[in-house]
Write an enzyme that holds these catalytic residues in place. Structure first.
Site, PDB file in Angstrom:
ATOM      1  N   GLU A  42     -26.206 -14.727 -50.660  1.00  0.00           N
ATOM      2  CA  GLU A  42     -26.217 -13.285 -50.398  1.00  0.00           C
ATOM      3  C   GLU A  42     -25.283 -12.999 -49.228  1.00  0.00           C
ATOM      4  OE1 GLU A  42     -30.007 -11.427 -49.475  1.00  0.00           O
ATOM      5  OE2 GLU A  42     -29.055  -9.457 -49.358  1.00  0.00           O
ATOM      6  N   GLU A  67     -24.820 -13.456 -42.543  1.00  0.00           N
ATOM      7  CA  GLU A  67     -25.030 -12.148 -41.923  1.00  0.00           C
ATOM      8  C   GLU A  67     -24.248 -12.091 -40.616  1.00  0.00           C
ATOM      9  OE1 GLU A  67     -26.487  -9.037 -42.565  1.00  0.00           O
ATOM     10  OE2 GLU A  67     -25.458  -8.774 -40.657  1.00  0.00           O
ATOM     11  N   ASP A 118     -20.710  -2.718 -46.769  1.00  0.00           N
ATOM     12  CA  ASP A 118     -19.691  -1.801 -46.244  1.00  0.00           C
ATOM     13  C   ASP A 118     -20.095  -0.336 -46.211  1.00  0.00           C
ATOM     14  OD1 ASP A 118     -18.037  -3.992 -45.895  1.00  0.00           O
ATOM     15  OD2 ASP A 118     -17.181  -3.809 -47.898  1.00  0.00           O
ATOM     16  N   LYS A 122     -14.549   5.350 -42.572  1.00  0.00           N
ATOM     17  CA  LYS A 122     -13.330   5.818 -41.907  1.00  0.00           C
ATOM     18  C   LYS A 122     -12.199   4.798 -42.068  1.00  0.00           C
ATOM     19  CE  LYS A 122     -15.350   9.090 -38.891  1.00  0.00           C
ATOM     20  NZ  LYS A 122     -16.643   8.828 -38.270  1.00  0.00           N
TER      21      LYS A 122
HETATM   22  C1  SAM Z   1     -25.571  -1.621 -45.284  1.00  0.00           C
HETATM   23  S1  SAM Z   1     -26.166  -3.177 -44.761  1.00  0.00           S
HETATM   24  C2  SAM Z   1     -27.124  -3.705 -46.179  1.00  0.00           C
HETATM   25  C3  SAM Z   1     -28.143  -4.768 -45.841  1.00  0.00           C
HETATM   26  C4  SAM Z   1     -28.855  -5.409 -47.051  1.00  0.00           C
HETATM   27  N1  SAM Z   1     -27.882  -6.064 -47.914  1.00  0.00           N
HETATM   28  C5  SAM Z   1     -29.620  -4.399 -47.836  1.00  0.00           C
HETATM   29  O1  SAM Z   1     -29.221  -4.069 -48.967  1.00  0.00           O
HETATM   30  O2  SAM Z   1     -30.662  -3.947 -47.350  1.00  0.00           O
HETATM   31  C6  SAM Z   1     -24.715  -4.245 -44.886  1.00  0.00           C
HETATM   32  C7  SAM Z   1     -24.959  -5.601 -44.247  1.00  0.00           C
HETATM   33  O3  SAM Z   1     -23.796  -6.423 -44.400  1.00  0.00           O
HETATM   34  C8  SAM Z   1     -23.542  -7.090 -43.166  1.00  0.00           C
HETATM   35  N2  SAM Z   1     -22.119  -7.449 -43.140  1.00  0.00           N
HETATM   36  C9  SAM Z   1     -21.062  -6.616 -43.062  1.00  0.00           C
HETATM   37  N3  SAM Z   1     -19.903  -7.282 -43.061  1.00  0.00           N
HETATM   38  C10 SAM Z   1     -20.226  -8.600 -43.155  1.00  0.00           C
HETATM   39  C11 SAM Z   1     -19.466  -9.805 -43.192  1.00  0.00           C
HETATM   40  N4  SAM Z   1     -18.118  -9.780 -43.122  1.00  0.00           N
HETATM   41  N5  SAM Z   1     -20.121 -10.978 -43.297  1.00  0.00           N
HETATM   42  C12 SAM Z   1     -21.481 -11.017 -43.340  1.00  0.00           C
HETATM   43  N6  SAM Z   1     -22.255  -9.908 -43.294  1.00  0.00           N
HETATM   44  C13 SAM Z   1     -21.635  -8.711 -43.210  1.00  0.00           C
HETATM   45  C14 SAM Z   1     -23.948  -6.072 -42.124  1.00  0.00           C
HETATM   46  O4  SAM Z   1     -24.157  -6.622 -40.850  1.00  0.00           O
HETATM   47  C15 SAM Z   1     -25.230  -5.515 -42.744  1.00  0.00           C
HETATM   48  O5  SAM Z   1     -26.354  -6.296 -42.424  1.00  0.00           O
END
Ligand code: SAM
Length: 220
Positions: A42, A67, A118, A122
């Site tokens: 994931e 994460e 994502d 912006k």
């Molecule tokens: C909008 S949240 C969604 C969290 C979870 N997947 C959910 O559906 O409840 C997006 C998640 O992706 C993580 N994330 C963003 N860019 C990432 C990267 N390059 N590598 C690992 N995690 C990333 C963020 O820190 C955040 O926890």
């Protein structure tokens, strides 16, 4: 190359990949468990609910989460251990785009999940986006032939963008409810992410895209 968190970061002690650039066999991340997996990854598990639900739905699965937020990587990894799942479910504090290229062997992961990636819109945030060719090339390399990629979002514009990006990649075949489409009405993995639960509770639509990794001859 993996990034080094500032040692003063309050969660600098979050579990991470070993320092350096060497390739990391997936099985070494689960030393007390079946070296053959099956492995699922994931990207961005956030508060981690999907990891727990997926482990319950698929008792054989070896789940790895990457994460980028060290706080949540650490909290969820500790919770998995406390729940007795630590031998087959881990969250590492890593940027998935930097971590995936280090994993070996190729063609060893059964499924990848991107739930609501994502949230940024912006132009200046474009560099932060996890979805793109770097990520898709690595997912294509690591998936077993016929392995699955699920992408979910509550923003239709984003779903259309993901559909165009994955559609342009020759390694993936659409596996939606209708031939010639990646769109699926429900999540078939017996587990939901925290944001997915919230979207459903709030009555928001969830746009879901499902793909399979091509076989070598281009068919699944
Ligand atoms: C909008 S949240 C969604 C969290 C979870 N997947 C959910 O559906 O409840 C997006 C998640 O992706 C993580 N994330 C963003 N860019 C990432 C990267 N390059 N590598 C690992 N995690 C990333 C963020 O820190 C955040 O926890």
């Amino acid at each position: 190359m993996s990034f080094r968190p500032n040692p003063r970061h309050p969660y600098a002690h979050a579990a991470r990949l070993p320092d350096g650039d060497e390739a990391i066999p997936l099985s070494t991340l689960f030393p007390e468990s079946d070296p053959n997996g099956p492995f699922e990854i994931e990207i961005g598990p956030g508060r981690g609910g999907f990891m727990f639900e997926r482990c319950a739905a698929a008792p054989d699965v070896h789940m790895l989460g990457f994460e980028i937020r060290l706080k949540w990587a650490h909290i969820v990894d500790e919770r998995l251990k406390k729940a007795g799942l630590g031998a087959r479910a881990r969250v590492l504090g890593e940027d998935a785009k930097r971590a995936l290229p280090r994993l070996v062997p190729s063609a060893s992961v059964r499924a990848f999940y991107l739930h609501f990636p994502d949230p940024w819109w912006k132009k200046r945030h474009e560099k932060r986006l996890v979805m793109g060719d770097v990520l898709l090339d690595q997912i294509a390399r690591l998936l077993v032939p016929g392995g699955t990629l699920l992408i979910q979002t509550d923003v239709e514009e984003r779903a259309a963008q993901y559909e165009a990006q994955v559609g342009a990649h020759t390694a993936f075949v659409m596996a939606g409810d209708e031939p010639g489409s990646p769109r699926i009405a429900d999540n078939p993995f017996g587990a939901r992410s925290p944001r997915e639960h919230r979207a459903i509770a709030d009555g928001l639509p969830v746009h879901r895209l499902l793909y399979r990794r091509n076989l070598a001859d281009g068919n699944v």
